[in-house]
Design an enzyme around this catalytic site. Structure first.
Site, PDB file in Angstrom:
ATOM      1  N   TYR A  94       0.839  -1.195   0.000  1.00  0.00           N
ATOM      2  CA  TYR A  94       0.000   0.000   0.000  1.00  0.00           C
ATOM      3  C   TYR A  94       0.874   1.245   0.000  1.00  0.00           C
ATOM      4  O   TYR A  94       2.053   1.206   0.347  1.00  0.00           O
ATOM      5  CB  TYR A  94      -0.942   0.029   1.216  1.00  0.00           C
ATOM      6  CG  TYR A  94      -0.256   0.175   2.558  1.00  0.00           C
ATOM      7  CD1 TYR A  94       0.012   1.435   3.089  1.00  0.00           C
ATOM      8  CD2 TYR A  94       0.117  -0.941   3.304  1.00  0.00           C
ATOM      9  CE1 TYR A  94       0.642   1.569   4.326  1.00  0.00           C
ATOM     10  CE2 TYR A  94       0.741  -0.819   4.527  1.00  0.00           C
ATOM     11  CZ  TYR A  94       0.997   0.446   5.033  1.00  0.00           C
ATOM     12  OH  TYR A  94       1.624   0.578   6.255  1.00  0.00           O
ATOM     13  N   CYS A  95       0.272   2.372  -0.402  1.00  0.00           N
ATOM     14  CA  CYS A  95       0.897   3.688  -0.248  1.00  0.00           C
ATOM     15  C   CYS A  95      -0.094   4.560   0.521  1.00  0.00           C
ATOM     16  O   CYS A  95      -0.927   4.037   1.262  1.00  0.00           O
ATOM     17  CB  CYS A  95       1.297   4.284  -1.590  1.00  0.00           C
ATOM     18  SG  CYS A  95      -0.070   4.563  -2.740  1.00  0.00           S
ATOM     19  N   PHE A  96      -0.035   5.861   0.359  1.00  0.00           N
ATOM     20  CA  PHE A  96      -0.884   6.702   1.214  1.00  0.00           C
ATOM     21  C   PHE A  96      -2.368   6.555   0.884  1.00  0.00           C
ATOM     22  O   PHE A  96      -3.188   6.320   1.769  1.00  0.00           O
ATOM     23  CB  PHE A  96      -0.471   8.172   1.111  1.00  0.00           C
ATOM     24  CG  PHE A  96      -1.257   9.060   2.036  1.00  0.00           C
ATOM     25  CD1 PHE A  96      -1.111   8.953   3.422  1.00  0.00           C
ATOM     26  CD2 PHE A  96      -2.170   9.976   1.546  1.00  0.00           C
ATOM     27  CE1 PHE A  96      -1.847   9.744   4.284  1.00  0.00           C
ATOM     28  CE2 PHE A  96      -2.915  10.777   2.410  1.00  0.00           C
ATOM     29  CZ  PHE A  96      -2.741  10.658   3.767  1.00  0.00           C
ATOM     30  N   TYR A 124      -3.103   3.592   3.062  1.00  0.00           N
ATOM     31  CA  TYR A 124      -2.964   3.928   4.487  1.00  0.00           C
ATOM     32  C   TYR A 124      -4.138   4.762   4.984  1.00  0.00           C
ATOM     33  O   TYR A 124      -4.668   4.515   6.075  1.00  0.00           O
ATOM     34  CB  TYR A 124      -1.649   4.684   4.699  1.00  0.00           C
ATOM     35  CG  TYR A 124      -1.521   5.328   6.065  1.00  0.00           C
ATOM     36  CD1 TYR A 124      -1.053   4.602   7.155  1.00  0.00           C
ATOM     37  CD2 TYR A 124      -1.877   6.660   6.268  1.00  0.00           C
ATOM     38  CE1 TYR A 124      -0.946   5.180   8.409  1.00  0.00           C
ATOM     39  CE2 TYR A 124      -1.771   7.248   7.521  1.00  0.00           C
ATOM     40  CZ  TYR A 124      -1.301   6.511   8.575  1.00  0.00           C
ATOM     41  OH  TYR A 124      -1.210   7.088   9.826  1.00  0.00           O
TER      42      TYR A 124
END
Length: 364
Positions: A94-96, A124
Site C-alpha cells: 500500500y501507499c498513502f 494507508y
C-alpha cells in the site's frame, strides 16, 4: 493473482504482512503493527516530486520520479520488494491513498520480476480511517469497567490475566506515572491509536462486548487517550484493587527498579545501562519536586542516591524500599485516597487480586 483488497477488517484480524511504499518520514509518523517500510521514494525524492507535481502536473512528476529512481537505486528497491513478496506471499502492499505509488510498485514487480502482488485499495488513509471508526464504534457500543487502585497494587498484572482487558499502558509502552518511561521510546500517537483499535477489533471478533481497562489520566506519557474513551472513563463503573503496603513496595521494586535496570542493560553495556537507568530514576523523582515540596524531595533523593550506590556496588535492591515507601505514603497514597473519595459512588466492587479477578471473570 490474488485481487487487490479493501477488506481492512480481515487484514488487521489476521495480522496480514503489509509492505508500506510510503516515504520514511510518512512511515515514522504512523504505520500499522508489522508493516515494513520499503519505499518507492525516499524523503528527498518524494519532496522533489511533490514540488514538480504542484508546478508542472502529474506527468512531469512521474517523469521526474522515474529519473530519480532508476539504475542501481531502482534495482535495490525492486530487490527488496521481491524479497518481501517471496517471504510473504499472503501479503499486500500500500501507499498513502492506494494510488500512484502502490500502482507503480505493483507494475515494476510484475514487469521486471514477474511477480503479481496485490495492493490495498484506499491505502494507508482508508485503513487508518477504518481503525478510527472501529475505535469510536466500540467505545459507543461496548460496556466498560475501570480498574482502579493505589500505586503498586498490580493493576497491570490483573489486566494481563483477563481475556477482555485493554492494556492501555502496554499499547503506549509507558507505565503512566512520572516514573513510567521504559528504556526504549513510546510509539507515535498514531501508532498508539492503531494498537488500541486493533486490540478492540480482535477482542470484539472473539465475542467480547465488555472490556476492562486501567484508570488513567488523559495522557500516558506522550500518548493521549482518544477523547471518547477518556470521557467514558469519567463515568464508567470502577473496580478497586487493594493490596498491602509491603506487597506494593515489593512490586514497585520489581517493575520500576529491577525490570527497568534489566531493560537498560539489555539495550547497552552494563556500565552504560546502569548509568542511564540511574539517571532516569533521578529524573523521574525530580519531575515531581514541586508537588513533593523541596524538603521532602531532598530527603527522598538522598535515600534514592544511597540505594543506587548500593545497587551498583553489590546488586542489592532493598535500599530502594525506603524511598519508594516514603513516596507512596507521603505523596501517591494521599493523592489516590482523595481521588477514591471523589469517585466513591462509582465503585461497584473492591478486594484483593484474587477477589477482583473472580469478580471480573464472573460478574454478577
Amino acid at each position: 493473482m490474488r485481487p487487490d483488497t479493501h477488506d481492512y477488517r480481515e487484514l488487521f484480524l489476521n495480522d496480514v504482512p503489509l509492505m508500506d511504499a510510503r516515504a520514511p518520514v510518512e512511515f515514522s509518523k504512523g504505520a500499522f503493527p508489522g508493516a515494513l517500510n520499503l519505499p518507492l521514494m525516499n524523503d528527498e525524492e518524494r519532496h522533489q516530486v511533490g514540488i514538480c507535481y504542484k508546478q508542472h502536473g502529474q506527468q512531469a512528476a512521474i517523469a521526474l520520479g522515474n529519473k530519480l529512481v532508476s539504475g542501481s537505486i531502482k534495482a535495490a528497491r525492486l530487490q527488496a520488494w521481491v524479497q518481501f513478496a517471496q517471504t510473504h506471499p499472503e501479503g499486500y502492499l500500500y501507499c498513502f491513498r492506494g494510488g500512484l505509488r502502490s500502482q507503480i510498485t505493483q507494475t515494476w514487480l510484475r514487469e521486471e520480476a514477474g511477480i503479481l502482488y496485490p495492493r490495498v485499495v484506499g491505502g494507508y488513509k482508508a485503513m487508518r480511517g477504518f481503525l478510527l471508526n472501529n475505535l469510536e464504534q466500540t467505545v459507543s457500543k461496548a460496556q466498560f469497567q475501570v480498574l482502579g487502585g493505589m500505586t503498586g497494587t498490580g493493576k497491570t498484572d490483573v489486566l494481563l490475566q483477563l481475556e477482555h482487558s485493554l492494556d492501555l499502558e502496554g499499547y503506549a509502552h509507558h507505565r503512566g506515572s512520572s516514573f513510567g518511561k521504559h528504556a526504549t521510546g513510546q510509539p507515535s500517537q498514531i501508532d498508539f491509536e492503531h494498537r488500541l483499535s486493533i486490540a478492540m477489533l480482535k477482542k470484539t471478533n472473539q465475542g467480547h462486548q465488555r472490556f476492562v481497562l486501567e484508570d488513567e489520566s488523559q495522557t500516558i506519557g506522550r500518548c493521549s487517550l482518544p477523547l471518547s474513551l477518556y470521557r467514558g472513563m469519567q463515568h464508567w463503573p470502577i473496580i478497586w484493587l487493594e493490596d498491602s503496603l509491603e506487597n506494593r513496595i515489593t512490586r514497585i521494586v520489581r517493575d520500576y527498579v529491577q525490570n527497568l535496570h534489566a531493560e537498560f542493560t539489555q539495550e547497552h553495556d552494563p556500565q552504560t545501562g546502569f548509568a542511564l537507568f540511574a539517571a532516569q530514576l533521578r529524573q523521574s523523582l525530580s519531575r515531581i519536586t514541586k508537588r513533593l515540596g523541596h524538603q521532602r524531595y531532598q530527603q527522598l533523593s538522598a535515600i534514592m542516591d544511597a540505594a543506587l550506590q548500593e545497587q551498583e556496588r553489590s546488586g542489592a535492591l532493598d535500599g530502594h524500599r525506603d524511598w519508594i515507601g516514603g513516596l507512596l505514603t507521603q505523596y501517591y497514597d494521599p493523592m489516590y485516597s482523595y481521588q477514591r473519595q471523589q469517585k466513591a459512588e462509582r465503585v461497584i466492587f473492591q478486594g484483593d487480586a484474587e477477589a477482583v479477578l473472580n469478580y471480573l471473570r464472573h460478574p454478577a
